[in-house]
Design a protein around this motif. Structure first.
Motif, PDB file in Angstrom:
ATOM      1  N   UNK A 243     -12.238  40.925 -37.737  1.00 10.85           N
ATOM      2  CA  UNK A 243     -11.359  39.912 -37.137  1.00 10.85           C
ATOM      3  C   UNK A 243     -10.979  38.837 -38.156  1.00 10.85           C
ATOM      4  N   UNK A 244     -11.941  38.454 -38.997  1.00 15.45           N
ATOM      5  CA  UNK A 244     -11.657  37.438 -40.006  1.00 15.45           C
ATOM      6  C   UNK A 244     -10.646  37.946 -41.029  1.00 15.45           C
ATOM      7  N   UNK A 245     -10.799  39.213 -41.424  1.00 13.02           N
ATOM      8  CA  UNK A 245      -9.860  39.792 -42.380  1.00 13.02           C
ATOM      9  C   UNK A 245      -8.449  39.845 -41.800  1.00 13.02           C
ATOM     10  N   UNK A 246      -8.336  40.252 -40.540  1.00 11.78           N
ATOM     11  CA  UNK A 246      -7.027  40.348 -39.907  1.00 11.78           C
ATOM     12  C   UNK A 246      -6.388  38.981 -39.716  1.00 11.78           C
ATOM     13  N   UNK A 247      -7.197  37.992 -39.433  1.00 14.32           N
ATOM     14  CA  UNK A 247      -6.669  36.633 -39.294  1.00 14.32           C
ATOM     15  C   UNK A 247      -6.066  36.162 -40.616  1.00 14.32           C
ATOM     16  N   UNK A 248      -6.713  36.499 -41.726  1.00 18.36           N
ATOM     17  CA  UNK A 248      -6.224  36.068 -43.039  1.00 18.36           C
ATOM     18  C   UNK A 248      -4.953  36.793 -43.442  1.00 18.36           C
TER      19      UNK A 248
END
Length: 663
Positions: A243-248
């Motif tokens: 989720x953090x990667x996709x947010x970035x």
């Protein structure tokens, strides 16, 4: 909260379903009405249409759904409407309207079939006002509440508003489908990512609502893709990382694109090649699961595992792609996947990746340059026009061709115009070919040199002009699948049945040899075959005795006095048989009584059966039986009919399927 139940109760669409239901069943507006679901790609238009269709179809005399591909023509649409309506209204015959059928335009046939019927047509793929006008001209308006539901992308908004002008009394038939809000996005994500046994965790899932909404933008397609990706990750550690990667990445790519590429990169390498294979077919094409798996196996994408057949592994690959929400599936009543397709929004990304990786050359025009280094070539639907290649393709592994059927009424008298036929000789320089799949081309004969393609594993030719196969086919010692449905081939060289690698033989009217010398250990599917002429089968050595590993058999032309005893003795040895179709004057009762056939799931019988006077005890003898189709249910004794409380169909409903395109 409603759970996702197929497409009948999709999460997040309750208000939309209610609104469309009211429009479709509007009793104060009995006139014919055009209603449009309008929205962006990936917003859930088809999901909504299916849900509404299942909810209201019982209110109409006849109903059906059709979604054309982007290159579908008006003729394609009308033909599909006619054939579907004819299937729904069998009692109407050919809708001759009092005239010979050949003299009637297809528009008039449709109008006759639908006359005085309350109908519901759910249609996608109508991209122009011209096509819509042609459709409307076919449909009667008998003031009985008939409806046409259109599924339109936002770029086809003009068609929707034009359809709206066709409604009388100024009725507004536009339903604008928007993206989900944060709450409904969270509900859809939760229902998609959790297994049933995990539903008690629903409360803890609400903390992801905002993140899911920010990543996906409320697109149902992106939400399901994200859920499919996280299904294969551990919670919470791996979830948080994804989720953090996709947010970035959300600022660099569109929402659906970002989630798709994350999902694609997460696929295991073996599965990645299988998924890329979808790029070789036209956008919005629905593929038969068995056909696709057979081609994967021929390509070598499926890695053997002890204890499982290659087909079982191939279907497990399909199931994983479904679980990852990368493909959509249609299931059979027996529980297996029947058809699969890639959402057209994802197909564009997939096509781009396949092209950049040099995985497959895909063309839809006859004059495109194809480099000699191509490993896979796909030609899809180019109006019947076909190029004659000059260059060779020494590295080619797969050739896939699907040409739309044409009107060949201008052929030369007394035969076929050879200038319109093709011989596939340009493939003779491709010694490493593994897959040839050709549908729609006019092919009178295959080159004799095809027997030199020793690596060929999958051969599918669908052409009504093909009447004979070259004898050299016996030299294809690595052949796994021969699919000659849609041809007139009735004979094949006897030595063909010595090929030990055969797994699937699919035909319409292929004659079996009188006997086969050696066991065909790999053969699993045998469809569209018949005994040879008036030849009597040896009870101990008929051809089926060498096919004991069959899982699906379709046999016709059975004569009890010549084949009955041998057929019965062969059937009882087929312990893996799951699907069986028989046609003849008298059919063996062992289909229902032999305990060795306990894996049977589907039985279709076209002929007389000598039913016993006592019950069959199906619940113990056939524990896996789900579907039974009989040609004449009226001849079945009442006590047997009561016991066959499954899906018993009459002759009209149980007609054998006629094969069209293999996808």
């Amino acid at each position: 909260m409603n759970r996702w139940d197929g497409y009948r109760n999709p999460v997040g669409f309750d208000n939309d379903v209610t609104a469309l239901e009211e429009m479709l069943l509007h009793k104060d507006h009995p006139q014919q009405m055009f209603i449009s679901i309008l929205g962006e790609s990936g917003v859930g238009k088809r999901t909504l249409a299916r849900a509404v269709y299942h909810k209201v179809e019982g209110e109409f005399n006849t109903s059906f759904r059709y979604h054309g591909t982007p290159d579908s023509t008006t003729e394609d649409l009308l033909k599909e409407v006619y054939e579907s309506v004819e299937d729904e209204c069998p009692s109407e015959g050919n809708a001759d309207c009092g005239e010979p059928v050949e003299d009637i335009d297809i528009s008039d046939r449709i109008r006759c079939l639908l006359s005085n019927k309350k109908y519901l047509l759910v249609l996608g793929g109508i991209y122009s006002k011209t096509m819509l006008n042609c459709l409307k001209a076919c449909l009667p308006d008998d003031n009985n509440g008939s409806r046409v539901l259109l599924i339109l992308d936002i770029e086809d908004e003009e068609v929707g508003w034009y359809a709206n002008t066709m409604n009388k009394e100024g009725f507004n038939g536009i339903h604008l489908l928007t993206r989900l809000d944060e709450e409904r996005s969270g509900q859809l994500f939760c229902s998609s990512v959790l297994r049933k046994e995990q539903y008690d965790e629903e409360v803890n899932m609400k903390k992801y609502n905002k993140t899911v909404y920010n990543i996906t933008g409320g697109y149902p397609l992106a939400i399901r893709l994200l859920a499919g990706l996280l299904r294969f990750k551990e919670k919470p550690g791996q979830w948080e990382a994804v989720l953090q990667q996709l947010m970035s990445e959300s600022e660099m790519r569109t929402t659906i694109e970002s989630v798709f590429w994350a999902s694609f990169e997460d696929i295991p390498n073996d599965l990645k090649s299988c998924f890329l294979y979808f790029a070789g077919f036209s956008k919005d094409t629905s593929l038969y699961a068995e056909t696709l798996v057979q081609m994967w196996i021929a390509e070598g994408f499926i890695k053997p595992q002890k204890g499982k057949t290659m087909e079982e592994l191939g279907h497990s690959y399909l199931n994983e792609l479904v679980l990852r929400c990368l493909i959509q599936s249609k299931m059979r009543k027996i529980g297996s996947i029947k058809r699969v397709r890639v959402h057209k929004r994802l197909h564009g990304f997939l096509h781009s990746e396949a092209r950049e990786a040099g995985f497959i050359e895909v063309h839809d025009m006859h004059d495109m340059f194809v480099p000699p280094s191509a490993r896979r070539i796909s030609f899809m639907s180019f109006g019947g026009r076909y190029t004659t290649f000059i260059n060779k393709f020494p590295k080619l592994r797969s050739f896939i061709c699907w040409v739309e059927e044409q009107d060949w009424s201008n052929d030369t008298e007394g035969g076929v115009n050879k200038q319109l036929c093709h011989d596939l000789k340009f493939l003779l320089g491709s010694k490493f070919l593994r897959v040839i799949s050709v549908w729609g081309l006019r092919i009178q004969k295959l080159p004799d040199e095809i027997g030199d393609m020793i690596y060929l594993r999958y051969l599918c030719v669908d052409s009504m002009d093909l009447k004979k196969l070259p004898s050299s086919i016996k030299r294809l010692l690595n052949l796994q699948t021969l699919d000659i449905r849609g041809t007139q081939v009735e004979e094949i060289h006897r030595s063909f049945w010595k090929i030990k690698t055969l797994r699937h033989v699919l035909a319409d009217n292929l004659t079996l040899p009188e006997f086969i010398m050696k066991e065909l250990d790999e053969l699993q599917t045998l469809h569209g075959v018949k005994p040879a002429g008036e030849t009597e089968w040896d009870q101990q050595n008929c051809p089926l005795h060498k096919m004991s590993k069959l899982r699906s058999l379709e046999l016709h032309g059975i004569k009890q006095d010549k084949h009955g005893a041998a057929l019965e003795s062969a059937l009882v040895k087929m312990q893996h048989l799951g699907c069986l179709t028989l046609e003849g004057d008298e059919l063996p009762l062992c289909v229902f009584t032999a305990r060795s056939l306990r894996y049977l799931q589907k039985i279709a019988l076209y002929g007389n059966v000598k039913w016993p006077e006592v019950n069959l005890n199906l619940h113990t003898v056939r524990p896996n039986l789900i579907v039974v189709k009989l040609s004449n249910i009226n001849e079945v004794p009442r006590h047997i009919r009561d016991e066959l409380n499954l899906e018993v169909k009459t002759e009209d409903q149980a007609a054998p399927l006629v094969k069209g395109a293999p996808w």
